[in-house]
Design an enzyme around this catalytic site. Structure first.
Site, PDB file in Angstrom:
ATOM      1  N   GLY A  48       0.792  -1.143   0.051  1.00 62.28           N
ATOM      2  CA  GLY A  48      -0.042   0.005  -0.121  1.00 62.28           C
ATOM      3  C   GLY A  48       0.935   1.277  -0.163  1.00 62.28           C
ATOM      4  O   GLY A  48       0.184   2.315  -0.554  1.00 62.28           O
TER       5      GLY A  48
ATOM      6  N   GLU B 147       3.749   3.902   6.113  1.00 68.52           N
ATOM      7  CA  GLU B 147       2.648   3.252   6.167  1.00 68.52           C
ATOM      8  C   GLU B 147       1.496   4.076   5.091  1.00 68.52           C
ATOM      9  O   GLU B 147       1.541   5.291   5.321  1.00 68.52           O
ATOM     10  CB  GLU B 147       1.957   3.072   7.378  1.00 68.52           C
ATOM     11  CG  GLU B 147       1.914   1.613   7.919  1.00 68.52           C
ATOM     12  CD  GLU B 147       1.134   0.515   6.915  1.00 68.52           C
ATOM     13  OE1 GLU B 147       0.789   0.871   5.982  1.00 68.52           O
ATOM     14  OE2 GLU B 147       0.905  -0.334   7.853  1.00 68.52           O
ATOM     15  N   ASP B 148       0.683   3.263   4.434  1.00 69.55           N
ATOM     16  CA  ASP B 148      -0.490   4.018   3.861  1.00 69.55           C
ATOM     17  C   ASP B 148      -1.398   4.584   4.625  1.00 69.55           C
ATOM     18  O   ASP B 148      -1.972   5.497   4.448  1.00 69.55           O
ATOM     19  CB  ASP B 148      -1.084   2.783   2.635  1.00 69.55           C
ATOM     20  CG  ASP B 148      -1.451   1.700   3.307  1.00 69.55           C
ATOM     21  OD1 ASP B 148      -1.366   1.307   4.545  1.00 69.55           O
ATOM     22  OD2 ASP B 148      -1.975   0.825   2.486  1.00 69.55           O
TER      23      ASP B 148
ATOM     24  N   ASP C 186      -5.589   2.197  10.831  1.00 68.17           N
ATOM     25  CA  ASP C 186      -7.220   2.063  10.686  1.00 68.17           C
ATOM     26  C   ASP C 186      -7.393   1.767  12.194  1.00 68.17           C
ATOM     27  O   ASP C 186      -7.228   2.655  13.197  1.00 68.17           O
ATOM     28  CB  ASP C 186      -7.439   0.770   9.934  1.00 68.17           C
ATOM     29  CG  ASP C 186      -8.973   0.808   9.996  1.00 68.17           C
ATOM     30  OD1 ASP C 186     -10.042   1.330  10.678  1.00 68.17           O
ATOM     31  OD2 ASP C 186      -9.450  -0.143   9.089  1.00 68.17           O
TER      32      ASP C 186
ATOM     33  N   PHE D  48     -14.086   3.374   3.742  1.00 65.26           N
ATOM     34  CA  PHE D  48     -13.145   2.597   2.887  1.00 65.26           C
ATOM     35  C   PHE D  48     -12.628   3.262   1.705  1.00 65.26           C
ATOM     36  O   PHE D  48     -13.567   3.661   0.980  1.00 65.26           O
ATOM     37  CB  PHE D  48     -13.642   1.120   2.613  1.00 65.26           C
ATOM     38  CG  PHE D  48     -12.661   0.241   2.091  1.00 65.26           C
ATOM     39  CD1 PHE D  48     -11.835  -0.452   2.820  1.00 65.26           C
ATOM     40  CD2 PHE D  48     -12.595   0.225   0.732  1.00 65.26           C
ATOM     41  CE1 PHE D  48     -10.822  -1.126   2.176  1.00 65.26           C
ATOM     42  CE2 PHE D  48     -11.654  -0.685   0.091  1.00 65.26           C
ATOM     43  CZ  PHE D  48     -10.752  -1.374   0.884  1.00 65.26           C
TER      44      PHE D  48
ATOM     45  N   ARG E 212      -5.092   0.536  -6.959  1.00 61.82           N
ATOM     46  CA  ARG E 212      -3.929   1.094  -6.450  1.00 61.82           C
ATOM     47  C   ARG E 212      -3.542   2.432  -7.483  1.00 61.82           C
ATOM     48  O   ARG E 212      -2.936   3.435  -6.991  1.00 61.82           O
ATOM     49  CB  ARG E 212      -2.816   0.277  -6.540  1.00 61.82           C
ATOM     50  CG  ARG E 212      -3.131  -0.918  -5.269  1.00 61.82           C
ATOM     51  CD  ARG E 212      -1.689  -1.546  -5.037  1.00 61.82           C
ATOM     52  NE  ARG E 212      -1.891  -2.751  -4.231  1.00 61.82           N
ATOM     53  CZ  ARG E 212      -2.172  -3.058  -3.121  1.00 61.82           C
ATOM     54  NH1 ARG E 212      -2.151  -1.942  -2.281  1.00 61.82           N
ATOM     55  NH2 ARG E 212      -2.355  -4.184  -2.725  1.00 61.82           N
TER      56      ARG E 212
HETATM   57  P1  5GP Z   1      -5.231  -1.931  11.068  1.00 63.16           P
HETATM   58  O1  5GP Z   1      -4.036  -2.880  11.313  1.00 63.16           O
HETATM   59  O2  5GP Z   1      -4.755  -0.220  11.543  1.00 63.16           O
HETATM   60  O3  5GP Z   1      -6.501  -1.834  11.548  1.00 63.16           O
HETATM   61  O4  5GP Z   1      -5.071  -1.995   9.469  1.00 63.16           O
HETATM   62  C1  5GP Z   1      -4.065  -1.254   8.537  1.00 63.16           C
HETATM   63  C2  5GP Z   1      -4.037  -1.767   7.368  1.00 63.16           C
HETATM   64  O5  5GP Z   1      -5.428  -2.020   6.734  1.00 63.16           O
HETATM   65  C3  5GP Z   1      -3.561  -0.858   6.134  1.00 63.16           C
HETATM   66  O6  5GP Z   1      -1.964  -0.837   6.084  1.00 63.16           O
HETATM   67  C4  5GP Z   1      -4.327  -1.277   5.031  1.00 63.16           C
HETATM   68  O7  5GP Z   1      -3.488  -2.047   4.327  1.00 63.16           O
HETATM   69  C5  5GP Z   1      -5.504  -1.655   5.223  1.00 63.16           C
HETATM   70  N1  5GP Z   1      -6.625  -0.754   5.394  1.00 63.16           N
HETATM   71  C6  5GP Z   1      -7.164  -0.110   6.427  1.00 63.16           C
HETATM   72  N2  5GP Z   1      -8.141   0.801   6.195  1.00 63.16           N
HETATM   73  C7  5GP Z   1      -8.357   0.714   4.732  1.00 63.16           C
HETATM   74  C8  5GP Z   1      -9.050   1.598   3.871  1.00 63.16           C
HETATM   75  O8  5GP Z   1      -9.928   2.171   4.078  1.00 63.16           O
HETATM   76  N3  5GP Z   1      -8.689   1.120   2.469  1.00 63.16           N
HETATM   77  C9  5GP Z   1      -7.931   0.350   2.155  1.00 63.16           C
HETATM   78  N4  5GP Z   1      -7.600   0.036   0.684  1.00 63.16           N
HETATM   79  N5  5GP Z   1      -6.920  -0.379   2.832  1.00 63.16           N
HETATM   80  C10 5GP Z   1      -7.248  -0.259   4.209  1.00 63.16           C
HETATM   81 MG    MG Z   2      -0.628  -0.847   4.963  1.00 61.60          MG
END
Ligand code: 5GP
Ligand code: MG
Length: 185
Positions: free
Chosen positions: A55, A109-110, A113, A162, A175
């Site tokens: 990402g 990081e991208d 969440d 999302f 992407r």
């Molecule tokens: P976390 O562990 O913080 O819940 O999730 C982080 C990962 O979930 C991010 O690195 C990403 O890959 C994915 N992610 C979380 N929210 C989104 C979103 O709105 N869109 C996309 N495409 N990926 C997300």
């Molecule tokens: Mg990520």
């Protein structure tokens, strides 16, 4: 007169429709701001940037071109997501080929969440005794955070929706856009 580039308002990815939410110009402005902060903080520290694949690949490419100090870059990988729902599963950090002992590490990081992925990554990297770990995220969903993690550099906060584009995918697609889009259906 500068040439106007046409902004695509809607994006179709597989079975879903997305609407533009963050245009390229705003992304680039915030990326530059964060790059300036990192440049100021990391000057003389020989930082090691660890962008998280897949990402963060576009963000990292834009960010690093705005950071004119000596530094190294090494990509790592780990994933916790499938489709539009977090699985809650955390996979291992793979591909770390640099010795990070005594280094000033910046995780790129991208999106953050729940924060679970980042929390796990920080824990894993701390075992190798870096001089410091900083977190730099393109996007943060403040309302979705479930764990407390330090986020030193953040380009933009977004609502709990999302999104795709600018490196982020929906089931592997979407992407390759310059703007960021939010799911509408
Ligand atoms: P976390 O562990 O913080 O819940 O999730 C982080 C990962 O979930 C991010 O690195 C990403 O890959 C994915 N992610 C979380 N929210 C989104 C979103 O709105 N869109 C996309 N495409 N990926 C997300
Ligand atoms: Mg990520």
């Amino acid at each position: 007169m500068p040439k106007k580039t046409k902004i695509m308002e809607k994006l179709h990815v597989l079975d879903k429709t997305f609407a533009i939410s963050i245009p390229e110009a705003e992304i680039q402005k915030q990326v530059k701001r964060v790059a300036d902060e990192i440049t100021r903080d990391m000057e003389g520290k020989n930082p090691l940037f660890l962008p998280v694949l897949n990402g963060a690949f576009i963000f990292a490419a834009d960010l690093l071109r705005q950071i004119p100090i000596p530094c190294e870059v090494s990509f790592i990988k780990l994933a916790s997501y499938q489709g539009t729902q977090s699985t809650g599963q955390i996979r291992e950090v793979i591909g770390l080929q640099k010795d990070i002992t005594g280094r000033h590490v910046v995780i790129v990081e991208d999106i953050i969440d729940s924060g679970m992925t980042m929390a796990h990554m920080i824990e894993t990297l701390e075992l190798q005794n870096p001089a410091s770990i900083s977190v730099c995220s393109l996007l943060v969903k403040p309302d979705a955070l479930k764990v407390e993690i330090p986020i030193h550099y953040r380009a933009m906060d977004i609502p709990n929706d999302f999104i795709v584009g600018y490196g982020l995918d929906y089931d592997g697609y979407g992407r390759n856009t310059k703007d960021i889009y939010t799911l509408t259906n």
